[in-house]
Design a protein around this motif. Structure first.
Motif, mmCIF file in Angstrom:
data_model
loop_
_atom_site.group_PDB
_atom_site.id
_atom_site.type_symbol
_atom_site.label_atom_id
_atom_site.label_comp_id
_atom_site.label_asym_id
_atom_site.label_seq_id
_atom_site.Cartn_x
_atom_site.Cartn_y
_atom_site.Cartn_z
ATOM 1 N N VAL A 134 -79.665 -12.242 44.882
ATOM 2 C CA VAL A 134 -79.050 -12.094 46.206
ATOM 3 C C VAL A 134 -80.071 -12.413 47.300
ATOM 4 C CG1 VAL A 134 -77.980 -10.466 47.818
ATOM 5 C CG2 VAL A 134 -77.293 -10.459 45.412
ATOM 6 N N GLY A 135 -81.301 -11.927 47.113
ATOM 7 C CA GLY A 135 -82.344 -12.212 48.096
ATOM 8 C C GLY A 135 -82.661 -13.691 48.201
ATOM 9 N N LEU A 136 -82.844 -14.326 47.063
ATOM 10 C CA LEU A 136 -83.199 -15.747 47.074
ATOM 11 C C LEU A 136 -82.065 -16.627 47.587
ATOM 12 C CD1 LEU A 136 -85.262 -16.123 43.773
ATOM 13 C CD2 LEU A 136 -86.105 -15.910 46.130
ATOM 14 N N ILE A 137 -80.836 -16.291 47.226
ATOM 15 C CA ILE A 137 -79.721 -17.100 47.724
ATOM 16 C C ILE A 137 -79.588 -16.932 49.230
ATOM 17 C CG2 ILE A 137 -77.823 -15.461 47.402
ATOM 18 C CD1 ILE A 137 -76.103 -17.798 46.462
ATOM 19 N N SER A 138 -79.894 -15.745 49.742
ATOM 20 C CA SER A 138 -79.830 -15.518 51.189
ATOM 21 C C SER A 138 -80.864 -16.359 51.924
ATOM 22 C CB SER A 138 -80.034 -14.041 51.502
ATOM 23 O OG SER A 138 -79.018 -13.281 50.896
ATOM 24 N N VAL A 139 -82.083 -16.381 51.406
ATOM 25 C CA VAL A 139 -83.137 -17.197 52.013
ATOM 26 C C VAL A 139 -82.785 -18.677 51.887
ATOM 27 C CG1 VAL A 139 -85.560 -17.891 51.814
ATOM 28 C CG2 VAL A 139 -84.948 -15.472 51.708
ATOM 29 N N ALA A 140 -82.292 -19.074 50.724
ATOM 30 C CA ALA A 140 -81.934 -20.480 50.510
ATOM 31 C C ALA A 140 -80.784 -20.903 51.422
ATOM 32 C CB ALA A 140 -81.575 -20.711 49.049
ATOM 33 N N MET A 141 -79.814 -20.024 51.619
ATOM 34 C CA MET A 141 -78.690 -20.365 52.486
ATOM 35 C C MET A 141 -79.130 -20.448 53.944
ATOM 36 S SD MET A 141 -75.530 -18.419 50.495
ATOM 37 C CE MET A 141 -74.991 -17.624 51.933
ATOM 38 N N THR A 143 -82.184 -21.454 54.817
ATOM 39 C CA THR A 143 -83.023 -22.651 54.888
ATOM 40 C C THR A 143 -82.226 -23.926 54.628
ATOM 41 O OG1 THR A 143 -84.827 -21.273 54.044
ATOM 42 C CG2 THR A 143 -85.185 -23.640 54.039
ATOM 43 N N TYR A 144 -81.289 -23.857 53.682
ATOM 44 C CA TYR A 144 -80.511 -25.038 53.285
ATOM 45 C C TYR A 144 -79.011 -24.728 53.356
ATOM 46 C CZ TYR A 144 -85.061 -26.154 51.270
ATOM 47 O OH TYR A 144 -86.393 -26.382 51.089
ATOM 48 N N PRO A 145 -78.471 -24.544 54.541
ATOM 49 C CA PRO A 145 -77.050 -24.169 54.643
ATOM 50 C C PRO A 145 -76.095 -25.206 54.058
ATOM 51 C CG PRO A 145 -77.948 -24.719 56.808
ATOM 52 C CD PRO A 145 -79.099 -24.702 55.844
ATOM 53 N N GLU A 146 -76.527 -26.465 54.006
ATOM 54 C CA GLU A 146 -75.658 -27.509 53.462
ATOM 55 C C GLU A 146 -75.448 -27.357 51.948
ATOM 56 O OE1 GLU A 146 -79.852 -29.272 53.584
ATOM 57 O OE2 GLU A 146 -78.660 -27.954 54.819
ATOM 58 N N TYR A 147 -76.292 -26.571 51.278
ATOM 59 C CA TYR A 147 -76.167 -26.352 49.831
ATOM 60 C C TYR A 147 -75.576 -24.983 49.496
ATOM 61 C CZ TYR A 147 -79.148 -30.453 49.470
ATOM 62 O OH TYR A 147 -79.656 -31.717 49.579
ATOM 63 N N LYS A 148 -74.996 -24.332 50.488
ATOM 64 C CA LYS A 148 -74.466 -22.980 50.302
ATOM 65 C C LYS A 148 -73.520 -22.872 49.105
ATOM 66 C CE LYS A 148 -71.275 -19.813 52.421
ATOM 67 N NZ LYS A 148 -69.900 -20.215 52.448
ATOM 68 N N ASP A 149 -72.517 -23.730 49.052
ATOM 69 C CA ASP A 149 -71.533 -23.659 47.966
ATOM 70 C C ASP A 149 -72.175 -23.920 46.610
ATOM 71 O OD1 ASP A 149 -69.495 -23.039 49.730
ATOM 72 O OD2 ASP A 149 -68.899 -25.135 49.992
ATOM 73 N N PHE A 150 -73.020 -24.916 46.535
ATOM 74 C CA PHE A 150 -73.691 -25.243 45.283
ATOM 75 C C PHE A 150 -74.564 -24.073 44.804
ATOM 76 C CE2 PHE A 150 -77.448 -27.092 43.107
ATOM 77 C CZ PHE A 150 -76.815 -27.578 41.985
ATOM 78 N N HIS A 152 -74.392 -20.806 45.779
ATOM 79 C CA HIS A 152 -73.620 -19.588 45.548
ATOM 80 C C HIS A 152 -72.694 -19.702 44.340
ATOM 81 C CE1 HIS A 152 -70.369 -16.645 46.143
ATOM 82 N NE2 HIS A 152 -71.332 -15.884 46.626
ATOM 83 N N ASP A 153 -72.075 -20.852 44.160
ATOM 84 C CA ASP A 153 -71.038 -20.990 43.131
ATOM 85 C C ASP A 153 -71.552 -21.526 41.797
ATOM 86 O OD1 ASP A 153 -69.359 -20.149 45.134
ATOM 87 O OD2 ASP A 153 -68.574 -22.150 45.577
ATOM 88 N N ILE A 154 -72.710 -22.179 41.789
ATOM 89 C CA ILE A 154 -73.183 -22.798 40.550
ATOM 90 C C ILE A 154 -74.553 -22.286 40.124
ATOM 91 C CG2 ILE A 154 -73.811 -24.983 39.431
ATOM 92 C CD1 ILE A 154 -71.600 -26.274 41.205
ATOM 93 N N VAL A 155 -75.561 -22.487 40.951
ATOM 94 C CA VAL A 155 -76.942 -22.193 40.548
ATOM 95 C C VAL A 155 -77.147 -20.716 40.233
ATOM 96 C CG1 VAL A 155 -79.360 -22.200 41.292
ATOM 97 C CG2 VAL A 155 -77.898 -24.172 41.763
ATOM 98 N N PHE A 159 -77.667 -18.669 36.663
ATOM 99 C CA PHE A 159 -78.874 -17.874 36.430
ATOM 100 C C PHE A 159 -78.535 -16.504 35.841
ATOM 101 C CE2 PHE A 159 -81.654 -14.567 38.286
ATOM 102 C CZ PHE A 159 -82.815 -14.846 37.585
ATOM 103 N N ILE A 160 -77.642 -15.746 36.493
ATOM 104 C CA ILE A 160 -77.376 -14.374 36.054
ATOM 105 C C ILE A 160 -76.643 -14.360 34.713
ATOM 106 C CG2 ILE A 160 -75.192 -13.896 37.249
ATOM 107 C CD1 ILE A 160 -78.177 -11.519 37.256
ATOM 108 N N TYR A 161 -75.697 -15.272 34.520
ATOM 109 C CA TYR A 161 -74.989 -15.318 33.232
ATOM 110 C C TYR A 161 -75.895 -15.874 32.132
ATOM 111 C CZ TYR A 161 -70.591 -13.870 35.257
ATOM 112 O OH TYR A 161 -69.603 -13.139 35.870
ATOM 113 N N GLY A 162 -76.811 -16.739 32.487
ATOM 114 C CA GLY A 162 -77.789 -17.226 31.510
ATOM 115 C C GLY A 162 -78.675 -16.111 31.004
#
Length: 185
Positions: A134-141, A143-150, A152-155, A159-162
């Motif tokens: 949650v922390g890393l996705i927040s920072v990434a979103m 920094t890189y808002p254009e990759y938000k869906d990718f 949040h929905d994929i990467v 990771f967590i299910y892996g």
């Protein structure tokens, strides 16, 4: 019919234990969630814990982070460097992932103490990794808002299910009663 049941007995036992534990844990979790009033925008305690731990993690890695209760829904607004970057809702707390993890471990259970210790260790690991996620996705979103869906929905789900899948494989191969009956060659 009797030979069919005998032939598939291990699978049927696994399936029964998995379904019963999954349904029981899901029911208990739903009862827990029902204690909180979503109409009053009251988030559950597990979501609050993840939100608070995420702020702690973000501060640990050098970010200015804060959470505030969302005024219109049962969630928290996460701010990083003064900017609202995410809503932390009930689905972000990974409890449903933990339930799935526990049900699978119970279905392949071993001795009680070993199973219980693995479950507690796994749930703790899932919680810690979820907070980091949650922390890393927040920072990434931020920094890189254009990759938000990718992100949040994929990467991050991958990771967590892996990690959960890896824990299942570890359990089956090293700790479950199945591992003892079928040692690796």
């Amino acid at each position: 019919m009797k030979s069919y049941l005998q032939r598939y007995k291990p699978f049927l036992i696994f399936l029964s234990k998995f379904l019963l534990s999954y349904l029981l844990l899901t029911f208990l979790y739903q009862e827990y969630l029902n204690q909180f009033d979503a109409a009053k925008c009251e988030p559950d305690g597990a979501t609050k814990l993840v939100s608070e731990n995420t702020v702690w993690f973000l501060k640990l890695i050098g970010h200015n982070a804060e959470i505030y209760p969302h005024p219109n829904e049962a969630s928290y607004k996460l701010f990083v460097e003064g900017h609202a970057v995410a809503r932390i809702v009930e689905g972000c707390n990974a409890v449903s992932v933990m339930i799935l993890f526990v049900a699978f471990i119970v279905a392949f259970s071993s001795r009680f103490l070993k199973t219980t210790l693995f479950i507690f260790s796994g749930v703790l690991l899932i919680h810690v990794l979820n907070v980091i996620r949650v922390g890393l996705i927040s920072v990434a979103m931020r920094t890189y808002p254009e990759y938000k869906d990718f992100l949040h929905d994929i990467v991050f789900p991958l990771f967590i299910y892996g990690v959960v899948f890896g824990l299942w494989v570890l359990w089956i191969n090293k700790f479950s009663s199945y591992a003892k009956k079928n040692p690796a060659t």
